[in-house]
Design an enzyme around this catalytic site. Sequence first.
Site, PDB file in Angstrom:
ATOM      1  N   LYS A  42      60.722  42.375  50.642  1.00  0.00           N
ATOM      2  CA  LYS A  42      59.530  43.124  51.057  1.00  0.00           C
ATOM      3  C   LYS A  42      58.425  42.145  51.456  1.00  0.00           C
ATOM      4  CE  LYS A  42      58.452  43.785  46.183  1.00  0.00           C
ATOM      5  NZ  LYS A  42      57.250  44.166  45.497  1.00  0.00           N
ATOM      6  N   ARG A 139      53.103  53.397  37.423  1.00  0.00           N
ATOM      7  CA  ARG A 139      52.963  53.702  38.863  1.00  0.00           C
ATOM      8  C   ARG A 139      54.014  54.748  39.222  1.00  0.00           C
ATOM      9  NH1 ARG A 139      54.320  47.636  41.437  1.00  0.00           N
ATOM     10  NH2 ARG A 139      56.565  47.753  41.075  1.00  0.00           N
ATOM     11  N   HIS A 169      61.121  49.658  36.352  1.00  0.00           N
ATOM     12  CA  HIS A 169      60.557  48.328  36.614  1.00  0.00           C
ATOM     13  C   HIS A 169      59.763  47.893  35.389  1.00  0.00           C
ATOM     14  CE1 HIS A 169      59.381  45.000  39.101  1.00  0.00           C
ATOM     15  NE2 HIS A 169      58.108  45.285  39.036  1.00  0.00           N
ATOM     16  N   ARG A 222      67.242  43.247  40.886  1.00  0.00           N
ATOM     17  CA  ARG A 222      66.433  43.091  42.107  1.00  0.00           C
ATOM     18  C   ARG A 222      65.674  41.781  41.994  1.00  0.00           C
ATOM     19  NH1 ARG A 222      64.899  47.975  39.662  1.00  0.00           N
ATOM     20  NH2 ARG A 222      62.868  47.043  39.230  1.00  0.00           N
ATOM     21  N   TYR A 266      29.837  25.650  57.251  1.00  0.00           N
ATOM     22  CA  TYR A 266      28.837  26.709  57.037  1.00  0.00           C
ATOM     23  C   TYR A 266      28.052  26.437  55.763  1.00  0.00           C
ATOM     24  CZ  TYR A 266      30.948  29.679  60.628  1.00  0.00           C
ATOM     25  OH  TYR A 266      31.410  30.189  61.807  1.00  0.00           O
ATOM     26  N   CYS A 312      36.550  27.669  57.153  1.00  0.00           N
ATOM     27  CA  CYS A 312      36.103  28.644  58.148  1.00  0.00           C
ATOM     28  C   CYS A 312      37.246  29.627  58.431  1.00  0.00           C
ATOM     29  CB  CYS A 312      35.721  27.951  59.456  1.00  0.00           C
ATOM     30  SG  CYS A 312      34.646  26.533  59.248  1.00  0.00           S
ATOM     31  N   ASP A 314      39.043  29.877  61.082  1.00  0.00           N
ATOM     32  CA  ASP A 314      40.167  29.276  61.809  1.00  0.00           C
ATOM     33  C   ASP A 314      40.242  27.759  61.673  1.00  0.00           C
ATOM     34  OD1 ASP A 314      40.359  31.917  63.272  1.00  0.00           O
ATOM     35  OD2 ASP A 314      38.401  31.198  63.937  1.00  0.00           O
TER      36      ASP A 314
HETATM   37  C1  PLP Z   1      60.158  47.460  41.899  1.00  0.00           C
HETATM   38  C2  PLP Z   1      60.329  45.976  42.078  1.00  0.00           C
HETATM   39  N1  PLP Z   1      61.525  45.425  41.855  1.00  0.00           N
HETATM   40  C3  PLP Z   1      61.738  44.106  41.999  1.00  0.00           C
HETATM   41  C4  PLP Z   1      60.730  43.260  42.400  1.00  0.00           C
HETATM   42  C5  PLP Z   1      61.000  41.779  42.512  1.00  0.00           C
HETATM   43  O1  PLP Z   1      60.280  41.105  41.532  1.00  0.00           O
HETATM   44  P1  PLP Z   1      60.332  39.507  41.407  1.00  0.00           P
HETATM   45  O2  PLP Z   1      59.786  38.993  42.684  1.00  0.00           O
HETATM   46  O3  PLP Z   1      59.440  39.220  40.258  1.00  0.00           O
HETATM   47  O4  PLP Z   1      61.743  39.144  41.197  1.00  0.00           O
HETATM   48  C6  PLP Z   1      59.464  43.786  42.630  1.00  0.00           C
HETATM   49  C7  PLP Z   1      58.371  42.899  43.028  1.00  0.00           C
HETATM   50  O5  PLP Z   1      57.225  43.130  42.984  1.00  0.00           O
HETATM   51  C8  PLP Z   1      59.255  45.190  42.470  1.00  0.00           C
HETATM   52  O6  PLP Z   1      58.054  45.750  42.686  1.00  0.00           O
END
Ligand code: PLP
Length: 387
Positions: A42, A139, A169, A222, A266, A312, A314
């Site tokens: 992601k 969440r 999670h 994951r 700046y 800045c 850029d």
């Molecule tokens: C629902 C969920 N699963 C897995 C992950 C992966 O977590 P990590 O990068 O700590 O392995 C995330 C990351 O934010 C997540 O939100």
Amino acid sequence: MNEEIPFFRDTWTEIDLDALYDNVKMIRNALPRNTHMLAAVKANAYGHGALQVGLEALRAGAHGLVVALLDEALWLRKHGIEAPILVLGAIRPSDAGVAARYNISVPVFQTDWLEEASRSMKDGDVLKVHIKCDTGMGRIGLRRADELKEVEKMVSASDKFLFEGIFTHFATADQQEECYYQQQLQKFKRFIDLLETVPTYIHAANSAAALCHHDSLFNTARIGIAIYGLSPSEERQFIPKTRQVLSWHTKIVHVKKLQAGECVGYGACYKAREEEWIATLPVGYADGWLRKLEGQRVIIEDEFAPIVGRICMDQTMIRLPRYFPVGTEVTLIGGRQDLFISVDDIAKKLDTINYEVTCSINFRVPRVFKRGKQAVEIENKLSTRFL
Ligand SMILES: Cc1ncc(COP(=O)(O)O)c(C=O)c1O
């Protein structure tokens, strides 16, 4: 960098695909054989480039990919990824049909959502769903046993849905203190015990949990941050010998000698104490190189040089240890000669976590994908190929 390279600025990140491959393989090998590893790509693979990272992770043994948004999943599908993809965030019920047609799995946790999604889907659409349980993150996700039973019943009763997975999670898997982690784990186990049908994928572990707590693996994990060679927590440095995948570089575009008392940036906040060589770098907070990094060191050849004055939008100014010509490479993150600046060093300076550092490097910064010393692909979201 030379003229063949399709970008027109002297700031770029390098993504070490060999390191990524080795990291995925190492983590894969550290997990039990029957555990599916889903690579978290992601947020443009935490800033590293979702497509290239996704492909490499799959090549190194990941079973599938997870993303946060349906758009991210569709983008990967449209670029040829055929492996399983799970969206972790809530999608609109009206988009269920699109997800189904592109074979993208999505989380479900509300009966209203299932009803609306079912109405919006076309005949023949079948959506793969993972029931999301909120065991303590607060969440998305269902929290009660009766909700789980209702959601499972509706999913199982409809030919529009395929019950593919269940997940939760952890909020504290990266911490030494394990009490809250254990509470979440036990709650998730109780949810699983309530199921009428056991789905293909049961998952809870992120990097921290997968590497620290094998009791949370079920049959799928994951994994995000660890594949990028970064630790999920300062508290627990438990990552096997992974290597940082991302480095960030730029080049001097102007060098000048300031006299004692002359100012930089700046607010004219930095004043030269003596004759000083000041170089300008073409990178700034609009790239994700944030203002709070004032004072941070960068690497030029085999020396460190401090950022002086305010960063800045850029441009960034540094004080050189001696004269260097325009065009000299400077490393913001990563290694040069024997020196190294880690993503964690930058996170510390920014008072944040490593995740936020790499995710903040935005579309203006081209990604150069490397194998060995060779650039094998370049991604420039501001592509000028039409020229
Ligand atoms: C629902 C969920 N699963 C897995 C992950 C992966 O977590 P990590 O990068 O700590 O392995 C995330 C990351 O934010 C997540 O939100």
